[in-house]
Design a protein around this motif. Structure first.
Motif, PDB file in Angstrom:
ATOM      1  N   PRO A   1       0.826  -1.216   0.000  1.00 32.34           N
ATOM      2  CA  PRO A   1       0.000   0.000   0.000  1.00 32.34           C
ATOM      3  C   PRO A   1       0.854   1.258   0.000  1.00 32.34           C
ATOM      4  N   ASP A   2       0.321   2.270  -0.629  1.00 33.42           N
ATOM      5  CA  ASP A   2       1.002   3.562  -0.671  1.00 33.42           C
ATOM      6  C   ASP A   2       0.971   4.196   0.723  1.00 33.42           C
TER       7      ASP A   2
ATOM      8  N   ALA B   1      -6.143   7.466   4.700  1.00 34.95           N
ATOM      9  CA  ALA B   1      -7.279   6.599   5.022  1.00 34.95           C
ATOM     10  C   ALA B   1      -7.458   6.443   6.529  1.00 34.95           C
ATOM     11  N   THR B   2      -6.361   6.437   7.276  1.00 31.91           N
ATOM     12  CA  THR B   2      -6.458   6.243   8.723  1.00 31.91           C
ATOM     13  C   THR B   2      -6.658   7.555   9.487  1.00 31.91           C
ATOM     14  N   ARG B   3      -6.635   8.671   8.812  1.00 34.61           N
ATOM     15  CA  ARG B   3      -6.759   9.950   9.518  1.00 34.61           C
ATOM     16  C   ARG B   3      -8.112  10.103  10.202  1.00 34.61           C
ATOM     17  N   PRO B   4      -9.265   9.755   9.571  1.00 33.27           N
ATOM     18  CA  PRO B   4     -10.543   9.962  10.267  1.00 33.27           C
ATOM     19  C   PRO B   4     -10.861   8.907  11.321  1.00 33.27           C
TER      20      PRO B   4
ATOM     21  N   ARG C   1     -12.523   3.858   2.828  1.00 40.21           N
ATOM     22  CA  ARG C   1     -11.196   4.402   2.505  1.00 40.21           C
ATOM     23  C   ARG C   1     -10.093   3.398   2.800  1.00 40.21           C
ATOM     24  N   LEU C   2     -10.223   2.674   3.896  1.00 41.74           N
ATOM     25  CA  LEU C   2      -9.212   1.676   4.227  1.00 41.74           C
ATOM     26  C   LEU C   2      -9.163   0.562   3.189  1.00 41.74           C
ATOM     27  N   VAL C   3     -10.319   0.166   2.701  1.00 38.58           N
ATOM     28  CA  VAL C   3     -10.350  -0.886   1.675  1.00 38.58           C
ATOM     29  C   VAL C   3      -9.725  -0.396   0.392  1.00 38.58           C
ATOM     30  N   ARG C   4     -10.042   0.831   0.004  1.00 41.37           N
ATOM     31  CA  ARG C   4      -9.471   1.378  -1.237  1.00 41.37           C
ATOM     32  C   ARG C   4      -7.972   1.606  -1.113  1.00 41.37           C
TER      33      ARG C   4
ATOM     34  N   GLY D   1      -5.925  -0.400   0.183  1.00 41.62           N
ATOM     35  CA  GLY D   1      -5.244  -1.686   0.192  1.00 41.62           C
ATOM     36  C   GLY D   1      -5.122  -2.318   1.560  1.00 41.62           C
ATOM     37  N   LEU D   2      -5.939  -1.879   2.522  1.00 41.00           N
ATOM     38  CA  LEU D   2      -5.898  -2.417   3.884  1.00 41.00           C
ATOM     39  C   LEU D   2      -7.145  -3.238   4.159  1.00 41.00           C
ATOM     40  N   GLY D   3      -7.590  -3.987   3.151  1.00 35.33           N
ATOM     41  CA  GLY D   3      -8.817  -4.762   3.311  1.00 35.33           C
ATOM     42  C   GLY D   3      -8.728  -5.834   4.372  1.00 35.33           C
ATOM     43  N   ARG D   4      -7.513  -6.346   4.648  1.00 32.99           N
ATOM     44  CA  ARG D   4      -7.336  -7.384   5.654  1.00 32.99           C
ATOM     45  C   ARG D   4      -6.770  -6.856   6.964  1.00 32.99           C
ATOM     46  N   SER D   5      -6.812  -5.558   7.140  1.00 34.41           N
ATOM     47  CA  SER D   5      -6.270  -4.972   8.361  1.00 34.41           C
ATOM     48  C   SER D   5      -7.227  -5.219   9.527  1.00 34.41           C
ATOM     49  N   PRO D   6      -6.707  -5.543  10.715  1.00 34.44           N
ATOM     50  CA  PRO D   6      -7.593  -5.703  11.883  1.00 34.44           C
ATOM     51  C   PRO D   6      -8.290  -4.417  12.275  1.00 34.44           C
ATOM     52  N   LEU D   7      -7.811  -3.287  11.768  1.00 33.52           N
ATOM     53  CA  LEU D   7      -8.477  -2.018  12.072  1.00 33.52           C
ATOM     54  C   LEU D   7      -9.895  -1.999  11.526  1.00 33.52           C
ATOM     55  N   ILE D   8     -10.116  -2.645  10.383  1.00 37.08           N
ATOM     56  CA  ILE D   8     -11.463  -2.683   9.809  1.00 37.08           C
ATOM     57  C   ILE D   8     -12.395  -3.488  10.707  1.00 37.08           C
ATOM     58  N   ALA D   9     -11.906  -4.611  11.231  1.00 38.72           N
ATOM     59  CA  ALA D   9     -12.737  -5.415  12.137  1.00 38.72           C
ATOM     60  C   ALA D   9     -13.077  -4.642  13.410  1.00 38.72           C
ATOM     61  N   LEU D  10     -12.121  -3.885  13.931  1.00 38.58           N
ATOM     62  CA  LEU D  10     -12.384  -3.089  15.126  1.00 38.58           C
ATOM     63  C   LEU D  10     -13.410  -1.999  14.851  1.00 38.58           C
ATOM     64  N   LEU D  11     -13.282  -1.344  13.706  1.00 37.43           N
ATOM     65  CA  LEU D  11     -14.257  -0.311  13.356  1.00 37.43           C
ATOM     66  C   LEU D  11     -15.651  -0.903  13.159  1.00 37.43           C
TER      67      LEU D  11
END
Length: 198
Positions: free
Chosen positions: A64-65, A72-75, A117-120, A122-132
């Motif tokens: 990921p860039d 993506a993680t700012r908000p 934004r996280l999915v776009r 390239g963080l689709g498998r990040s645990p941050l998405i599950a927490l959100l």
């Protein structure tokens, strides 16, 4: 049966037991010659077997860039703060409890956008998405609880006044009983309105 002491025939070579093999072929079990297909040269001069073919080559996924990840993680911090505010305000008594909706609705909207934004990025498998996602589900549950309190405003206010003036255990039990009866009466009234014959 072949004679092991017989000379090799023209066009062929004999191995240790007299069996003929094609001209130029190596005996079974011997390592291939350097440069032959099936082996790769190694830095130490030994011959290394070629890696087995496992199918079509897998596409290389670029990392990921960092700038896109940062954007993506700012908000996410804002969403977490709104969720915490919703949790704290929903625990307040009436008439302050409905103010939790002012924090819960923006938390849901911004949280869903943050996940996109996280999915776009390239963080689709990040645990941050599950927490959100878990936080958004809990926020939705709290908002439903606050909404039910608003729908039962008069009953909730009467129960709060009763509990505030109850100084004994028997008085508290009487408040709980009155509150339960008022809830059952309200639910029966709503059911009669929603029934086809109501």
């Amino acid at each position: 049966m072949n004679n092991p002491y017989a000379p090799p025939r023209p066009g062929g070579q004999a191995d240790g037991w007299g069996a003929e093999r094609p001209l130029g072929a190596r005996p079974a079990g011997s390592p291939p010659e350097p440069g032959r297909p099936g082996h790769e040269p190694a830095p130490d001069g030994q011959q290394r077997p070629l890696r087995e073919w496992t199918g079509a080559p897998q596409p290389h996924t670029p990392p990921p860039d960092p700038e896109a990840v940062r954007e993506a993680t700012r908000p996410v911090g804002t969403v977490v703060m709104l969720m915490l505010a919703t949790l704290l305000v929903s625990g307040l008594p009436l008439p302050w409890q409905p103010a939790a909706l002012a924090f819960g609705l923006p938390a849901l909207v911004l949280g869903i956008r943050a996940i996109g934004r996280l999915v776009r990025a390239g963080l689709g498998r990040s645990p941050l998405i599950a927490l959100l996602a878990g936080g958004l589900a809990f926020t939705s549950l709290m908002m439903l609880t606050v909404g039910s309190s608003i729908a039962l405003w008069s009953i909730q206010m009467e129960n709060q006044r009763c509990v505030a003036n109850a100084l004994t255990i028997s008085a508290q039990d009487a408040c709980a009983e009155s509150y339960q009866e008022a809830l059952e009466s309200a639910v029966s009234g709503w059911a009669s309105l929603l029934s086809p014959g109501g």
